[in-house]
Design a protein around this motif. Structure first.
Motif, mmCIF file in Angstrom:
data_model
loop_
_atom_site.group_PDB
_atom_site.id
_atom_site.type_symbol
_atom_site.label_atom_id
_atom_site.label_comp_id
_atom_site.label_asym_id
_atom_site.label_seq_id
_atom_site.Cartn_x
_atom_site.Cartn_y
_atom_site.Cartn_z
ATOM 1 N N UNK A 60 0.853 -1.194 0.000
ATOM 2 C CA UNK A 60 0.000 0.000 0.000
ATOM 3 C C UNK A 60 0.882 1.235 0.000
ATOM 4 N N UNK A 61 0.300 2.354 -0.413
ATOM 5 C CA UNK A 61 1.039 3.619 -0.399
ATOM 6 C C UNK A 61 0.327 4.623 0.498
ATOM 7 N N UNK A 62 1.113 5.510 1.083
ATOM 8 C CA UNK A 62 0.571 6.577 1.940
ATOM 9 C C UNK A 62 1.197 7.903 1.529
ATOM 10 N N UNK A 63 0.426 8.966 1.651
ATOM 11 C CA UNK A 63 0.950 10.314 1.416
ATOM 12 C C UNK A 63 0.099 11.319 2.176
ATOM 13 N N UNK A 64 0.688 12.474 2.450
ATOM 14 C CA UNK A 64 -0.091 13.550 3.048
ATOM 15 C C UNK A 64 -1.097 14.061 2.021
ATOM 16 N N UNK A 65 -2.221 14.551 2.521
ATOM 17 C CA UNK A 65 -3.259 15.056 1.614
ATOM 18 C C UNK A 65 -4.159 16.013 2.375
ATOM 19 N N UNK A 66 -5.164 16.506 1.688
ATOM 20 C CA UNK A 66 -6.170 17.320 2.375
ATOM 21 C C UNK A 66 -7.486 17.181 1.622
ATOM 22 N N UNK A 67 -8.558 17.452 2.340
ATOM 23 C CA UNK A 67 -9.898 17.369 1.742
ATOM 24 C C UNK A 67 -10.625 18.670 2.064
ATOM 25 N N UNK A 68 -11.279 19.308 1.087
ATOM 26 C CA UNK A 68 -12.076 20.490 1.414
ATOM 27 C C UNK A 68 -13.139 20.126 2.457
ATOM 28 N N UNK A 69 -13.261 20.955 3.475
ATOM 29 C CA UNK A 69 -14.201 20.660 4.567
ATOM 30 C C UNK A 69 -15.597 20.346 4.034
ATOM 31 N N UNK A 70 -16.033 21.100 3.036
ATOM 32 C CA UNK A 70 -17.413 20.971 2.539
ATOM 33 C C UNK A 70 -17.661 19.633 1.835
ATOM 34 N N UNK A 71 -16.587 18.877 1.518
ATOM 35 C CA UNK A 71 -16.791 17.581 0.854
ATOM 36 C C UNK A 71 -17.069 16.448 1.843
ATOM 37 N N UNK A 72 -16.845 16.708 3.135
ATOM 38 C CA UNK A 72 -17.099 15.670 4.143
ATOM 39 C C UNK A 72 -18.602 15.548 4.409
ATOM 40 N N UNK A 73 -18.963 14.559 5.192
ATOM 41 C CA UNK A 73 -20.382 14.383 5.532
ATOM 42 C C UNK A 73 -20.804 15.450 6.554
#
Ligand code: COA
Length: 170
Positions: A60-73
């Motif tokens: 498996x691979x891992x990396x830092x990332x981010x998600x726009x808050x509004x895309x979460x539930x």
């Protein structure tokens, strides 16, 4: 059933990737042709599960990332500060060689990724995964991951829910 023990290690040049076959062609091609460049450029780290005779059974691979808050539930958004983006760790790829499927290795690799991300001193809200198709998304939902409402092949699991075993004194 063959339940061989596996050793988890960072991918290095001594590991033979040439015969790895998960049955998912794009994933296999990435693992054989591209992953070492991504590791060298520090855009991903790659962990492998090795058999006693050093065969690669999964990765498996891992990396830092981010998600726009509004895309979460909405449930997740309610619990977070109003920052525009939320820090995450992304498991970009996960695959098990066909010879080792159905033995719990995929679940074990996922658990290892969750523990590493949850243990890191650099904070991240969740582990985010990109499922390549609906059966892969079902695998992640089976392990408690929640689909992003607008892009259900991207799923997340808040790291605060991951139990971390004590490592003892440093
Ligand atoms: C998906 C994959 C990683 C699963 O690996 P595996 O070693 O065969 O899975 P495991 O034996 O660890 O299964 C763990 C659990 O997940 C369940 N599971 C496995 N595949 C599943 C699926 N598609 N949908 C729902 N549940 C699934 C198993 O029933 C098992 O449940 P249990 O713990 O309650 O008994 C593997 O099939 C694979 O490499 N597929 C091709 C690549 C891929 O799809 N990668 C996913 C990310 S894109």
């Amino acid at each position: 059933m063959n339940r061989a023990p596996f050793r988890l290690a960072l991918l290095d040049a001594s590991h033979d990737r040439s015969s790895f076959d998960s049955g998912a062609r794009a994933l296999d091609r990435y693992f054989k042709e591209q992953v070492t460049q991504d590791v060298r450029r520090r855009v991903a780290s790659c962990f492998v599960a090795l058999t006693e005779d050093q065969r690669i059974a999964g990765f498996y691979t891992l990396a830092s990332a981010s998600v726009p808050l509004t895309e979460l539930t909405p449930e997740a958004i309610k619990k977070l500060p109003r920052y525009r983006v939320v820090p995450t760790v992304r498991m970009g790829r996960l695959a098990v060689d066909q010879a080792f499927k159905g033995q719990g290795l995929g679940g074990a690799l996922l658990g290892d990724a969750l523990t590493r991300a949850a243990r890191s001193e650099i904070a991240a809200y969740a582990l985010v995964v990109d499922a390549k198709d609906e059966p892969a998304a079902a695998f992640y939902r089976h392990h408690g991951f929640i689909a992003l409402p607008e892009t259900p092949l991207t799923l997340f699991l808040p790291l605060a829910t991951v139990p971390i075993k004590s490592q003892g004194p440093a």
